[in-house]
Design a protein around this motif. Structure first.
Motif, mmCIF file in Angstrom:
data_model
loop_
_atom_site.group_PDB
_atom_site.id
_atom_site.type_symbol
_atom_site.label_atom_id
_atom_site.label_comp_id
_atom_site.label_asym_id
_atom_site.label_seq_id
_atom_site.Cartn_x
_atom_site.Cartn_y
_atom_site.Cartn_z
ATOM 1 N N LEU A 200 0.826 -1.210 0.000
ATOM 2 C CA LEU A 200 0.000 0.000 0.000
ATOM 3 C C LEU A 200 0.861 1.262 0.000
ATOM 4 O O LEU A 200 0.475 2.289 -0.580
ATOM 5 N N LEU A 201 2.027 1.217 0.635
ATOM 6 C CA LEU A 201 2.936 2.359 0.582
ATOM 7 C C LEU A 201 3.427 2.606 -0.839
ATOM 8 O O LEU A 201 3.473 3.748 -1.313
ATOM 9 N N VAL A 202 3.809 1.526 -1.529
ATOM 10 C CA VAL A 202 4.254 1.677 -2.910
ATOM 11 C C VAL A 202 3.106 2.204 -3.775
ATOM 12 O O VAL A 202 3.293 3.095 -4.612
ATOM 13 N N ASP A 203 1.901 1.682 -3.561
ATOM 14 C CA ASP A 203 0.731 2.143 -4.323
ATOM 15 C C ASP A 203 0.480 3.628 -4.077
ATOM 16 O O ASP A 203 0.142 4.368 -5.014
ATOM 17 N N ARG A 204 0.648 4.079 -2.841
ATOM 18 C CA ARG A 204 0.450 5.497 -2.529
ATOM 19 C C ARG A 204 1.411 6.362 -3.337
ATOM 20 O O ARG A 204 1.009 7.370 -3.934
ATOM 21 N N ARG A 206 2.973 5.578 -6.147
ATOM 22 C CA ARG A 206 2.675 5.496 -7.579
ATOM 23 C C ARG A 206 1.444 6.335 -7.928
ATOM 24 O O ARG A 206 1.402 6.999 -8.969
ATOM 25 N N ALA A 207 0.425 6.291 -7.074
ATOM 26 C CA ALA A 207 -0.795 7.062 -7.338
ATOM 27 C C ALA A 207 -0.507 8.561 -7.332
ATOM 28 O O ALA A 207 -1.000 9.311 -8.187
ATOM 29 N N ARG A 208 0.288 9.018 -6.395
ATOM 30 C CA ARG A 208 0.604 10.447 -6.324
ATOM 31 C C ARG A 208 1.437 10.889 -7.522
ATOM 32 O O ARG A 208 1.298 12.022 -8.007
ATOM 33 N N ALA A 209 2.317 9.999 -7.972
ATOM 34 C CA ALA A 209 3.102 10.335 -9.158
ATOM 35 C C ALA A 209 2.203 10.508 -10.373
ATOM 36 O O ALA A 209 2.415 11.409 -11.204
ATOM 37 N N ARG A 210 1.169 9.694 -10.518
ATOM 38 C CA ARG A 210 0.227 9.827 -11.642
ATOM 39 C C ARG A 210 -0.565 11.121 -11.525
ATOM 40 O O ARG A 210 -0.781 11.835 -12.517
ATOM 41 N N LEU A 211 -1.005 11.423 -10.301
ATOM 42 C CA LEU A 211 -1.794 12.642 -10.111
ATOM 43 C C LEU A 211 -0.962 13.894 -10.381
ATOM 44 O O LEU A 211 -1.507 14.929 -10.773
ATOM 45 N N ALA A 212 0.341 13.796 -10.136
ATOM 46 C CA ALA A 212 1.201 14.957 -10.366
ATOM 47 C C ALA A 212 1.747 15.011 -11.788
ATOM 48 O O ALA A 212 2.470 15.946 -12.129
ATOM 49 N N GLY A 213 1.391 14.039 -12.630
ATOM 50 C CA GLY A 213 1.908 13.986 -13.990
ATOM 51 C C GLY A 213 1.291 15.046 -14.887
ATOM 52 O O GLY A 213 0.286 15.686 -14.542
ATOM 53 N N PRO A 214 1.877 15.250 -16.056
ATOM 54 C CA PRO A 214 1.362 16.273 -16.983
ATOM 55 C C PRO A 214 -0.051 15.928 -17.450
ATOM 56 O O PRO A 214 -0.349 14.779 -17.782
ATOM 57 N N GLY A 215 -0.912 16.923 -17.459
ATOM 58 C CA GLY A 215 -2.276 16.748 -17.928
ATOM 59 C C GLY A 215 -3.222 16.146 -16.919
ATOM 60 O O GLY A 215 -4.415 15.991 -17.206
ATOM 61 N N ALA A 216 -2.730 15.797 -15.735
ATOM 62 C CA ALA A 216 -3.605 15.187 -14.724
ATOM 63 C C ALA A 216 -4.467 16.253 -14.061
ATOM 64 O O ALA A 216 -4.069 17.415 -13.930
ATOM 65 N N ASP A 217 -5.649 15.842 -13.670
ATOM 66 C CA ASP A 217 -6.600 16.730 -12.992
ATOM 67 C C ASP A 217 -7.019 16.044 -11.693
ATOM 68 O O ASP A 217 -7.487 14.913 -11.709
ATOM 69 N N PRO A 227 -1.572 -2.234 -9.644
ATOM 70 C CA PRO A 227 -1.151 -3.595 -9.299
ATOM 71 C C PRO A 227 -0.677 -3.745 -7.860
ATOM 72 O O PRO A 227 -0.851 -4.814 -7.258
ATOM 73 N N TRP A 228 -0.092 -2.691 -7.283
ATOM 74 C CA TRP A 228 0.386 -2.818 -5.905
ATOM 75 C C TRP A 228 -0.782 -2.888 -4.922
ATOM 76 O O TRP A 228 -0.685 -3.549 -3.885
ATOM 77 N N ARG A 229 -1.884 -2.226 -5.238
ATOM 78 C CA ARG A 229 -3.054 -2.352 -4.364
ATOM 79 C C ARG A 229 -3.712 -3.708 -4.552
ATOM 80 O O ARG A 229 -4.254 -4.278 -3.602
ATOM 81 N N LEU A 230 -3.685 -4.235 -5.761
ATOM 82 C CA LEU A 230 -4.172 -5.599 -5.974
ATOM 83 C C LEU A 230 -3.339 -6.597 -5.172
ATOM 84 O O LEU A 230 -3.878 -7.536 -4.567
ATOM 85 N N ALA A 231 -2.018 -6.385 -5.154
ATOM 86 C CA ALA A 231 -1.153 -7.262 -4.367
ATOM 87 C C ALA A 231 -1.489 -7.163 -2.881
ATOM 88 O O ALA A 231 -1.495 -8.169 -2.164
#
Length: 520
Positions: A200-204, A206-217, A227-231
């Motif tokens: 869950l730490l890794v998923d956190r 990764r999720a923040r990196a996506r939210l901070a990516g270009p074009g993200a809202d 996948p890390w949350r699935l794991a």
């Protein structure tokens, strides 16, 4: 015609490489070590923990506490897919030379799901039904947990030093040490819970990196497959498949991960972070953790479903209903397990109340044998004893009480999410036991809590060092104080090591180790 004499010069030899001095070599190696310290440090601590745990693992050659149940259940699962009844003389026959294994096909009622026993069975399949065989897999998971904790601490606090400190503390905790060397279920449960927390730490991140990516809202971006949350869902389902107290941990971690999603959306400027989380993250989180967790739990019972002789397997036969007989029989078995686990009040010498667990008020004596003078190397005129005491290293646990108070301060007044994450795990593991004031329960259940106590202590020790940029004197004094605490905890573990490993010691020495009458 005169020949021209050609004078050949000897080929010039290459100069031998200059020999580097020791300081120069260290200077050359330092960047490489620094680049790989994030793995080298954790691996070094895990190797230290592994040597401690695997050393003389087959001693004592006996059934230690509830080893009288789970290793035999594991053997039954391995050979017939369900737990069977064992004769009253089975322990003696299993430990005898030559060995006989008198298990029966008659099904036995067992109060815990089967996955933890399947893990124990892997060791028995490789090494046989003997103390080493039924302890080796739990020992392996206990060692891997130290490696995971170092990496988790590194990710959580952004410091390899703090992560390795947490792992080192766990490697010298007496309770985790004893439970890693015993064929019981709680060490397996701890492994799955800690692994899920790490995922869950890794998923956190990764999720923040996506939210901070270009074009993200922050309000509209969907995070897609995680996948890390699935794991984590798979691992939490596995935890529930070892012992049911994994269920409240699943619920708490599920709440934690969606709150992290909400905070992540707020951090990138979402106008309505709560509503955005509920619309875009909550349902996928439920599917990843709860639905996958339930599926994992059902899969853990595959041996029971695949055979026809398990306990209650034919309960629904002759009872018509819209649900398949196997599922109705399985549900009835779950109800029987629930009834047993919530009404068990049989008195036991070493049962205790959760109020005493954090201070190790009533540890469990898992093995005890008196030794007569002149036998097994006993030379003391007062006789000797050998014991395995499931006692957390006292100085570590008492330090952890202060560390938890520090984390409460950090979380409540400083809104430190790292402190909140550790406290969430502590609350999910520890607090539910307070509802069982009449049930027969034991302090060794808290082995699941040990990694998070070590994270709390490591965070507090890191604060003692001071923030980056502190004055050198401040850092030096903080380092001395933190180092002294770690060394004191290691010394305390070494002092109690004879009681963790069933060493033969004089009765007078054993009495010196009994700091409180409640430990006897």
């Amino acid at each position: 015609m005169a020949q021209t004499a050609v004078t050949e010069r000897p080929a010039a030899r290459e100069a031998p490489p200059a020999q580097l001095s020791v300081p120069q070599r260290l200077t050359t190696w330092t960047p490489a070590l620094a680049r790989h310290a994030g793995w080298l440090g954790p691996i070094a601590v895990a190797l230290f923990a592994g040597v401690l745990r695997f050393w003389n693992l087959g001693h004592p050659r006996a059934f230690v506490f509830d080893e009288t149940y789970y290793p035999k259940d594991a053997w039954s699962l391995l050979h017939q897919g369900y737990e069977g009844v064992w004769s009253t003389t089975a322990n003696d026959q299993i430990l005898a030379h030559p060995q006989t294994i008198p298990f029966d096909e008659v099904p036995a009622f067992v109060a815990h799901p089967p996955l933890g026993k399947w893990v124990i069975a892997l060791g028995e399949a490789a090494f046989g039904l003997n103390p080493f065989g039924w302890r080796v897999m739990v020992c392996l998971l206990g060692t891997l947990s130290v490696l995971m904790l170092a990496r988790i601490g590194r990710r959580l606090f952004g410091s390899t030093l703090i992560g390795c400190t947490a792992a080192l503390l766990m490697s010298v905790d007496g309770l985790q040490f004893v439970m890693s060397r015993t064929g019981l279920l709680d060490g397996v449960l701890m492994f799955f819970v800690l692994a899920a927390f790490g995922c869950l730490l890794v998923d956190r991140d990764r999720a923040r990196a996506r939210l901070a990516g270009p074009g993200a809202d922050g309000d509209r971006t969907r995070l897609g497959l995680r996948p890390w949350r699935l794991a984590a869902g798979l691992l939490l389902g596995a935890a529930c498949s070892v012992k049911w107290n994994g269920a409240q941990i699943l619920a708490a971690f599920g709440l934690l991960t969606v709150l992290w999603d909400q905070a992540g959306r707020r951090a990138v400027g979402a106008r309505t972070p709560l509503r955005s989380m509920l619309r875009r993250d909550a349902l996928p989180a439920f599917a990843s953790l709860v639905v996958l967790g339930v599926g994992t739990y059902l899969a853990a019972w595959s041996g029971w479903f695949a055979t026809s002789g398990g306990y209650d397997r034919q309960w629904a036969a002759g009872r018509p209903g819209p649900v398949p007989d196997a599922l109705r029989s399985w549900w009835h078995y779950q109800a029987e397990m629930w009834r047993f686990n919530t009404t068990l009040t049989t008195p036991h010498t070493y049962q205790s109340n959760p109020w005493s667990w954090l201070v190790q008020g009533r540890p469990v004596s898992m093995y005890w044998q008196p030794v007569v003078t002149g036998q097994q190397g006993c030379t003391d005129h007062g006789g000797c004893t050998t014991q395995i005491l499931a006692l957390g290293t006292p100085l570590l646990w008492w330090t952890a009480c202060f560390a938890l108070a520090y984390l409460l301060y950090r979380w409540f007044f400083r809104r430190d999410w790292r402190s909140g994450a550790v406290l969430c795990a502590v609350a999910a593991i520890y607090l539910p036991w307070f509802q069982f004031q009449q049930r027969t329960i034991f302090s060794f259940y808290m082995v699941v809590l040990v990694p998070f106590l070590c994270l709390a202590v490591a965070q507090m020790l890191g604060a003692m060092l001071g923030p980056p940029g502190s004055a050198p004197r401040r850092r030096a004094l903080g380092g001395v104080a933190a180092g002294a605490i770690v060394l004191a905890i290691m010394g305390c573990f070494l002092y109690f090591l004879p009681l963790y490993t069933a060493q033969v010691i004089p009765m007078s020495q054993w009495q010196d180790h009994m700091w409180f009458t409640s430990w006897i």
